[in-house]
Write a protein that holds these residues in place. Structure first.
Motif, PDB file in Angstrom:
ATOM      1  N   MET A  87       0.842  -1.176   0.000  1.00 65.88           N
ATOM      2  CA  MET A  87       0.000   0.000   0.000  1.00 65.88           C
ATOM      3  C   MET A  87       0.886   1.237   0.000  1.00 65.88           C
ATOM      4  O   MET A  87       1.826   1.335   0.786  1.00 65.88           O
ATOM      5  N   LYS A  88       0.585   2.174  -0.829  1.00 65.42           N
ATOM      6  CA  LYS A  88       1.342   3.423  -0.862  1.00 65.42           C
ATOM      7  C   LYS A  88       0.706   4.408   0.096  1.00 65.42           C
ATOM      8  O   LYS A  88      -0.511   4.450   0.254  1.00 65.42           O
ATOM      9  N   THR A  89       1.547   5.198   0.735  1.00 67.21           N
ATOM     10  CA  THR A  89       1.059   6.231   1.650  1.00 67.21           C
ATOM     11  C   THR A  89       2.046   7.384   1.660  1.00 67.21           C
ATOM     12  O   THR A  89       3.168   7.261   1.167  1.00 67.21           O
ATOM     13  N   THR A  90       1.632   8.486   2.233  1.00 66.24           N
ATOM     14  CA  THR A  90       2.497   9.656   2.345  1.00 66.24           C
ATOM     15  C   THR A  90       2.736   9.941   3.812  1.00 66.24           C
ATOM     16  O   THR A  90       1.792   9.985   4.600  1.00 66.24           O
ATOM     17  N   LEU A  91       3.993  10.126   4.175  1.00 66.96           N
ATOM     18  CA  LEU A  91       4.373  10.449   5.549  1.00 66.96           C
ATOM     19  C   LEU A  91       5.254  11.689   5.544  1.00 66.96           C
ATOM     20  O   LEU A  91       6.028  11.897   4.614  1.00 66.96           O
ATOM     21  N   ASN A  92       5.152  12.472   6.588  1.00 63.08           N
ATOM     22  CA  ASN A  92       6.069  13.601   6.777  1.00 63.08           C
ATOM     23  C   ASN A  92       7.160  13.150   7.736  1.00 63.08           C
ATOM     24  O   ASN A  92       6.876  12.821   8.886  1.00 63.08           O
ATOM     25  N   ILE A  93       8.392  13.111   7.250  1.00 60.50           N
ATOM     26  CA  ILE A  93       9.532  12.639   8.038  1.00 60.50           C
ATOM     27  C   ILE A  93      10.577  13.736   8.065  1.00 60.50           C
ATOM     28  O   ILE A  93      10.907  14.328   7.036  1.00 60.50           O
ATOM     29  N   ASP A  94      11.119  13.991   9.240  1.00 60.48           N
ATOM     30  CA  ASP A  94      12.158  15.000   9.422  1.00 60.48           C
ATOM     31  C   ASP A  94      13.321  14.727   8.466  1.00 60.48           C
ATOM     32  O   ASP A  94      13.693  13.569   8.231  1.00 60.48           O
ATOM     33  N   ASP A  95      13.890  15.793   7.922  1.00 53.87           N
ATOM     34  CA  ASP A  95      14.980  15.668   6.940  1.00 53.87           C
ATOM     35  C   ASP A  95      16.167  14.880   7.469  1.00 53.87           C
ATOM     36  O   ASP A  95      16.752  14.066   6.743  1.00 53.87           O
ATOM     37  N   THR A  96      16.536  15.118   8.725  1.00 49.62           N
ATOM     38  CA  THR A  96      17.697  14.402   9.273  1.00 49.62           C
ATOM     39  C   THR A  96      17.395  12.922   9.435  1.00 49.62           C
ATOM     40  O   THR A  96      18.257  12.080   9.194  1.00 49.62           O
ATOM     41  N   VAL A  97      16.168  12.587   9.826  1.00 47.88           N
ATOM     42  CA  VAL A  97      15.778  11.183   9.949  1.00 47.88           C
ATOM     43  C   VAL A  97      15.773  10.534   8.561  1.00 47.88           C
ATOM     44  O   VAL A  97      16.245   9.411   8.387  1.00 47.88           O
ATOM     45  N   MET A  98      15.265  11.252   7.579  1.00 51.61           N
ATOM     46  CA  MET A  98      15.213  10.724   6.218  1.00 51.61           C
ATOM     47  C   MET A  98      16.617  10.460   5.683  1.00 51.61           C
ATOM     48  O   MET A  98      16.861   9.444   5.029  1.00 51.61           O
ATOM     49  N   GLN A  99      17.545  11.361   5.973  1.00 50.38           N
ATOM     50  CA  GLN A  99      18.922  11.166   5.518  1.00 50.38           C
ATOM     51  C   GLN A  99      19.539   9.937   6.175  1.00 50.38           C
ATOM     52  O   GLN A  99      20.195   9.124   5.517  1.00 50.38           O
ATOM     53  N   ARG A 100      19.287   9.770   7.469  1.00 55.28           N
ATOM     54  CA  ARG A 100      19.802   8.581   8.161  1.00 55.28           C
ATOM     55  C   ARG A 100      19.174   7.313   7.603  1.00 55.28           C
ATOM     56  O   ARG A 100      19.846   6.285   7.479  1.00 55.28           O
ATOM     57  N   LEU A 101      17.887   7.388   7.263  1.00 53.26           N
ATOM     58  CA  LEU A 101      17.197   6.240   6.672  1.00 53.26           C
ATOM     59  C   LEU A 101      17.826   5.875   5.326  1.00 53.26           C
ATOM     60  O   LEU A 101      18.093   4.698   5.063  1.00 53.26           O
ATOM     61  N   ARG A 102      18.090   6.864   4.485  1.00 52.51           N
ATOM     62  CA  ARG A 102      18.741   6.612   3.193  1.00 52.51           C
ATOM     63  C   ARG A 102      20.098   5.933   3.388  1.00 52.51           C
ATOM     64  O   ARG A 102      20.428   4.951   2.716  1.00 52.51           O
ATOM     65  N   GLU A 103      20.886   6.464   4.303  1.00 50.22           N
ATOM     66  CA  GLU A 103      22.224   5.922   4.552  1.00 50.22           C
ATOM     67  C   GLU A 103      22.154   4.493   5.079  1.00 50.22           C
ATOM     68  O   GLU A 103      22.924   3.630   4.665  1.00 50.22           O
TER      69      GLU A 103
END
Length: 86
Positions: free
Chosen positions: A1-17
């Motif tokens: 299921m696709k959804t949209t979430l608002n995630i803090d930029d620093t958390v998103m960067q850590r998630l990518r890494e």
């Protein structure tokens, strides 16, 4: 299921890494994290009074009886003197 979430930029960067480091997708990591949180909540709700056991260590026993003030001060003084010599 696709959804949209608002995630803090620093958390998103850590998630990518972290996803790159593990060789997986960000979606897979988010889903695994959510499952873990939800599973933990489920287990604590089924046993609300049960807690995980506390860690224990074998540290060699007592070196001084802390109820014996004179002995405690003597050992503390020896430790302080030893620290000055180093």
């Amino acid at each position: 299921m696709k959804t949209t979430l608002n995630i803090d930029d620093t958390v998103m960067q850590r998630l990518r890494e972290e996803a790159a480091r593990r060789g997986t997708t960000m979606s897979a990591l988010v889903e695994a994290g959510l499952r873990r949180i939800l599973d933990d909540e489920k287990s604590t709700q089924s046993h609300p009074d049960s807690l995980a056991p506390l860690p224990t260590w074998r540290c060699g026993g007592l070196l001084v009886d802390i109820a014996n003030r004179e002995e405690l001060y003597r050992v503390m003084e020896e430790g302080a003197d030893a620290g000055l010599r180093h």
